[in-house]
Design a protein around this motif. Structure first.
Motif, PDB file in Angstrom:
ATOM      1  N   MET A   1      -5.309   9.669   3.356  1.00 18.59           N
ATOM      2  CA  MET A   1      -4.641   8.394   3.122  1.00 18.59           C
ATOM      3  C   MET A   1      -5.511   7.503   2.272  1.00 18.59           C
ATOM      4  SD  MET A   1      -2.557   5.942   3.272  1.00 18.59           S
ATOM      5  CE  MET A   1      -1.303   6.859   4.074  1.00 18.59           C
ATOM      6  N   LEU A   2      -4.944   6.940   1.216  1.00 13.48           N
ATOM      7  CA  LEU A   2      -5.662   5.968   0.430  1.00 13.48           C
ATOM      8  C   LEU A   2      -5.870   4.718   1.261  1.00 13.48           C
ATOM      9  CD1 LEU A   2      -3.730   6.289  -2.927  1.00 13.48           C
ATOM     10  CD2 LEU A   2      -5.860   7.379  -2.277  1.00 13.48           C
ATOM     11  N   LEU A   3      -7.065   4.179   1.249  1.00 17.94           N
ATOM     12  CA  LEU A   3      -7.360   3.002   2.040  1.00 17.94           C
ATOM     13  C   LEU A   3      -6.719   1.784   1.406  1.00 17.94           C
ATOM     14  CD1 LEU A   3     -11.068   3.805   2.799  1.00 17.94           C
ATOM     15  CD2 LEU A   3      -9.068   4.199   4.225  1.00 17.94           C
ATOM     16  N   LEU A   4      -6.513   0.746   2.260  1.00 24.33           N
ATOM     17  CA  LEU A   4      -5.674  -0.361   1.846  1.00 24.33           C
ATOM     18  C   LEU A   4      -6.462  -1.496   1.234  1.00 24.33           C
ATOM     19  CD1 LEU A   4      -3.432  -0.414   4.985  1.00 24.33           C
ATOM     20  CD2 LEU A   4      -2.949   0.542   2.771  1.00 24.33           C
ATOM     21  N   SER A   5      -6.019  -2.006   0.099  1.00 20.55           N
ATOM     22  CA  SER A   5      -6.513  -3.300  -0.339  1.00 20.55           C
ATOM     23  C   SER A   5      -5.374  -4.154  -0.864  1.00 20.55           C
ATOM     24  CB  SER A   5      -7.601  -3.161  -1.392  1.00 20.55           C
ATOM     25  OG  SER A   5      -7.044  -2.804  -2.626  1.00 20.55           O
ATOM     26  N   LEU A   6      -4.488  -3.579  -1.683  1.00 22.86           N
ATOM     27  CA  LEU A   6      -3.380  -4.359  -2.231  1.00 22.86           C
ATOM     28  C   LEU A   6      -2.115  -3.544  -2.122  1.00 22.86           C
ATOM     29  CD1 LEU A   6      -2.467  -6.888  -3.732  1.00 22.86           C
ATOM     30  CD2 LEU A   6      -2.947  -5.713  -5.870  1.00 22.86           C
ATOM     31  N   LEU A   7      -1.103  -4.144  -1.518  1.00 20.81           N
ATOM     32  CA  LEU A   7       0.140  -3.437  -1.267  1.00 20.81           C
ATOM     33  C   LEU A   7       0.987  -3.408  -2.533  1.00 20.81           C
ATOM     34  CD1 LEU A   7       0.924  -2.342   1.477  1.00 20.81           C
ATOM     35  CD2 LEU A   7       2.425  -4.306   1.726  1.00 20.81           C
ATOM     36  N   LEU A   8       1.151  -2.204  -3.111  1.00 17.21           N
ATOM     37  CA  LEU A   8       2.002  -2.056  -4.277  1.00 17.21           C
ATOM     38  C   LEU A   8       3.011  -0.979  -3.952  1.00 17.21           C
ATOM     39  CD1 LEU A   8      -0.739  -2.084  -7.044  1.00 17.21           C
ATOM     40  CD2 LEU A   8       0.748  -3.958  -6.357  1.00 17.21           C
ATOM     41  N   LEU A   9       4.243  -1.369  -3.750  1.00 20.82           N
ATOM     42  CA  LEU A   9       5.238  -0.458  -3.212  1.00 20.82           C
ATOM     43  C   LEU A   9       6.292  -0.153  -4.261  1.00 20.82           C
ATOM     44  CD1 LEU A   9       5.565  -2.176   0.225  1.00 20.82           C
ATOM     45  CD2 LEU A   9       4.267  -0.157  -0.337  1.00 20.82           C
ATOM     46  N   ALA A  10       6.888   1.049  -4.131  1.00 21.67           N
ATOM     47  CA  ALA A  10       7.743   1.536  -5.197  1.00 21.67           C
ATOM     48  C   ALA A  10       9.220   1.271  -5.004  1.00 21.67           C
ATOM     49  CB  ALA A  10       7.529   3.032  -5.379  1.00 21.67           C
ATOM     50  N   GLY A 197      -2.182  11.140   2.869  1.00 19.49           N
ATOM     51  CA  GLY A 197      -2.813  11.206   4.171  1.00 19.49           C
ATOM     52  C   GLY A 197      -3.835  10.116   4.424  1.00 19.49           C
ATOM     53  N   ASP A 198      -4.558  10.288   5.515  1.00 23.74           N
ATOM     54  CA  ASP A 198      -5.513   9.279   5.975  1.00 23.74           C
ATOM     55  C   ASP A 198      -6.930   9.826   6.074  1.00 23.74           C
ATOM     56  OD1 ASP A 198      -5.485  10.879   8.351  1.00 23.74           O
ATOM     57  OD2 ASP A 198      -3.716   9.776   9.016  1.00 23.74           O
ATOM     58  N   SER A 199      -7.129  11.047   5.596  1.00 24.75           N
ATOM     59  CA  SER A 199      -8.425  11.739   5.626  1.00 24.75           C
ATOM     60  C   SER A 199      -8.892  12.091   7.031  1.00 24.75           C
ATOM     61  CB  SER A 199      -9.508  10.908   4.907  1.00 24.75           C
ATOM     62  OG  SER A 199      -9.177  10.699   3.551  1.00 24.75           O
ATOM     63  N   THR A 200      -8.029  11.914   8.022  1.00 25.08           N
ATOM     64  CA  THR A 200      -8.375  12.232   9.415  1.00 25.08           C
ATOM     65  C   THR A 200      -7.386  13.219  10.015  1.00 25.08           C
ATOM     66  OG1 THR A 200      -9.400  10.060   9.749  1.00 25.08           O
ATOM     67  CG2 THR A 200      -8.729  11.283  11.723  1.00 25.08           C
ATOM     68  N   THR A 201      -6.096  12.923   9.901  1.00 22.71           N
ATOM     69  CA  THR A 201      -5.090  13.775  10.528  1.00 22.71           C
ATOM     70  C   THR A 201      -4.782  14.994   9.674  1.00 22.71           C
ATOM     71  OG1 THR A 201      -3.299  12.431   9.592  1.00 22.71           O
ATOM     72  CG2 THR A 201      -4.037  11.901  11.823  1.00 22.71           C
ATOM     73  N   SER A 202      -4.471  16.087  10.374  1.00 24.63           N
ATOM     74  CA  SER A 202      -4.203  17.369   9.724  1.00 24.63           C
ATOM     75  C   SER A 202      -2.746  17.781   9.828  1.00 24.63           C
ATOM     76  CB  SER A 202      -5.070  18.453  10.367  1.00 24.63           C
ATOM     77  OG  SER A 202      -6.439  18.105  10.311  1.00 24.63           O
TER      78      SER A 202
END
Length: 443
Positions: A1-10, A197-202
């Motif tokens: 998962m890319l970590l959050l800084s600025l919410l840019l939604l499609a 993903g979040d780099s933790t969950t599989s």
């Protein structure tokens, strides 16, 4: 998962995991298409790693009824597993074991499949399916197939989630352990993934009904038309008399670390007001889905905003979604009631709110009981801007204004305030209120 800084939604609706965690309401099989129009859909783009998690207890615990005895007819579970808070408390995971390998997986009551990413899978772009490196899907450790796994010939796995992510792979049987209960379970191994993903969950453990499973006849996902319905993991457990036919969730509002419990067969080891309100689980009537039990759908009497009662309706109780999705006029009224108001930004696809704003008093009325939402859950930290300032969004989002087509959801914003019991045996949802409890939520 890319970590959050600025919410840019499609898209028009906030629904991606990351900022708001929407990965549950599945669409029909379509590995090369965007999300189903039946569900809120979007994805997160261009996010950086700077976060703000101050890690202090924002509230002290008020008076709690200690969880010592069986509350009514809901037993205390002897098979509980802890939840892990990820992405600033917008996603919750637990341990699961396939064979001898243990992984963190997302806990999702809005879908039904249990799956892991297989070692050597192909990661692709969510928009155009262009090949990417494995690292670009941000999975945790991947599953190495061993001798305990047995592939099912002539079946494939094919799912598209509400945020547009899609997966395909193979179906098979594996020895799976969840919350201390082991079963021989039909599972999916993903070998082709468009995943943020979040780099933790599989992978993910799905806890909804069999009608939402995503196995299909044949070996070519592009030609899938015939669903092969199978028993999800929790049904396998209770039909083998390994647990009572109910499970419960206590999701805490911590933004990191251990954050609650999934309890099989009973209630979790947390403090709560031992006074349950029950309401029937309704048959799914969403266009395109079988007219049977699928999602954990309930009737909401009304939305209580301050001294006003707003329209209720039919809602899905979904641990895989962070925000509450409500009808357009309800969302507008709630977001106007923040002080200062939460303002919708079309580019960002969210109601952005001052992190120090005063949240309105909000309650969800179910079967005559109002369950109030803690103000901490009404303002979500969504990361930081380029100057390092915190960005926050409202916990309530516009879910559309057509009840015949739009999907309304009680996500984690609601569930952090209750113990939720998914009583499949009685075909009921049961809710008991949580009192205030300590957390490391900074707002």
């Amino acid at each position: 998962m890319l970590l959050l800084s600025l919410l840019l939604l499609a898209s028009d609706l906030v629904s991606a995991r990351g900022a708001i965690g929407k990965r549950s309401v599945v669409s029909s099989p379509s590995p090369f298409q965007a999300a189903s129009s039946l569900t809120p859909s979007s994805h997160v783009l261009s996010l950086t790693s700077q976060k703000s998690a101050k890690g202090y207890n924002a509230r002290s615990a008020a008076h709690l009824l200690h969880h010592r005895s069986s509350p009514g007819n809901v037993p205390i579970s002897t098979h509980s597993t802890g939840l892990l808070s990820l992405i600033e408390g917008e996603e919750f995971a637990t341990n699961i074991t396939f064979g001898t390998q243990t992984f963190e997986v997302i806990v999702d009551t809005g879908s039904s499949d249990t799956w892991l990413a297989e070692s050597g899978f192909q990661c692709v772009n969510i928009t155009n399916a262009a090949p990417l490196s494995e690292a670009d899907c941000y999975f945790g450790p991947t599953f190495d197939v061993d001798e305990t796994f047995s592939q099912i010939p002539g079946e494939n796995f094919n799912i598209t989630y509400g945020d547009g992510e899609f997966l395909t792979g193979i179906m098979g049987y594996e020895n799976v352990t969840l919350a201390g209960i082991e079963v021989r379970q039909e599972v999916a191994l993903v070998n082709y993934a468009a995943w943020e993903g979040d780099s933790t969950t599989s992978g993910l453990v799905g806890l909804a009904y069999p009608s939402l499973t995503s196995a299909y006849n044949g070996t070519n996902p592009s030609n899938d038309t015939v669903q092969e319905v199978y028993s999800p993991i929790f049904k396998t457990m209770y039909t083998q008399n390994l647990t009572a036919p109910l499970f419960s969730l206590a999701i805490l509002r911590d933004v990191s670390g251990p954050s609650g419990y999934l309890a099989l067969g009973g209630t979790p080891p947390v403090d709560f007001v031992e006074d349950f309100t029950s309401t029937p689980i309704l048959i799914t009537t969403i266009t395109g889905y079988p007219k049977t039990y699928g999602f954990y759908t309930i009737k909401v009497d009304s939305i209580e905003l301050g001294k006003s009662s707003l329209a209720g309706g039919t809602y899905i109780v979904d641990s895989g979604t962070t925000l509450n999705y409500v009808p357009t006029p309800v969302a507008n009224a709630i977001n106007r009631a923040f002080s200062p108001p939460a303002v919708y930004n079309e580019d960002e696809g969210a109601n952005v709110v001052d992190c120090k704003a005063k949240a309105p008093t909000l309650g969800i009325k179910i079967a005559g009981t109002v369950f109030y939402i803690n103000p901490l859950d009404m303002i979500l930290l969504a990361g930081t801007d380029a100057k390092g300032n915190d960005i926050c969004i409202s916990g309530v989002v516009d879910g559309g204004n057509d009840p015949s087509e739009d999907v309304y959801i009680l996500g984690d914003v609601f569930q952090k305030n209750v113990v939720s019991v998914f009583d499949i045996g009685a075909t009921e949802m049961k809710f008991a209120a949580r009192e205030y409890y300590p957390s490391n939520d900074p707002y």
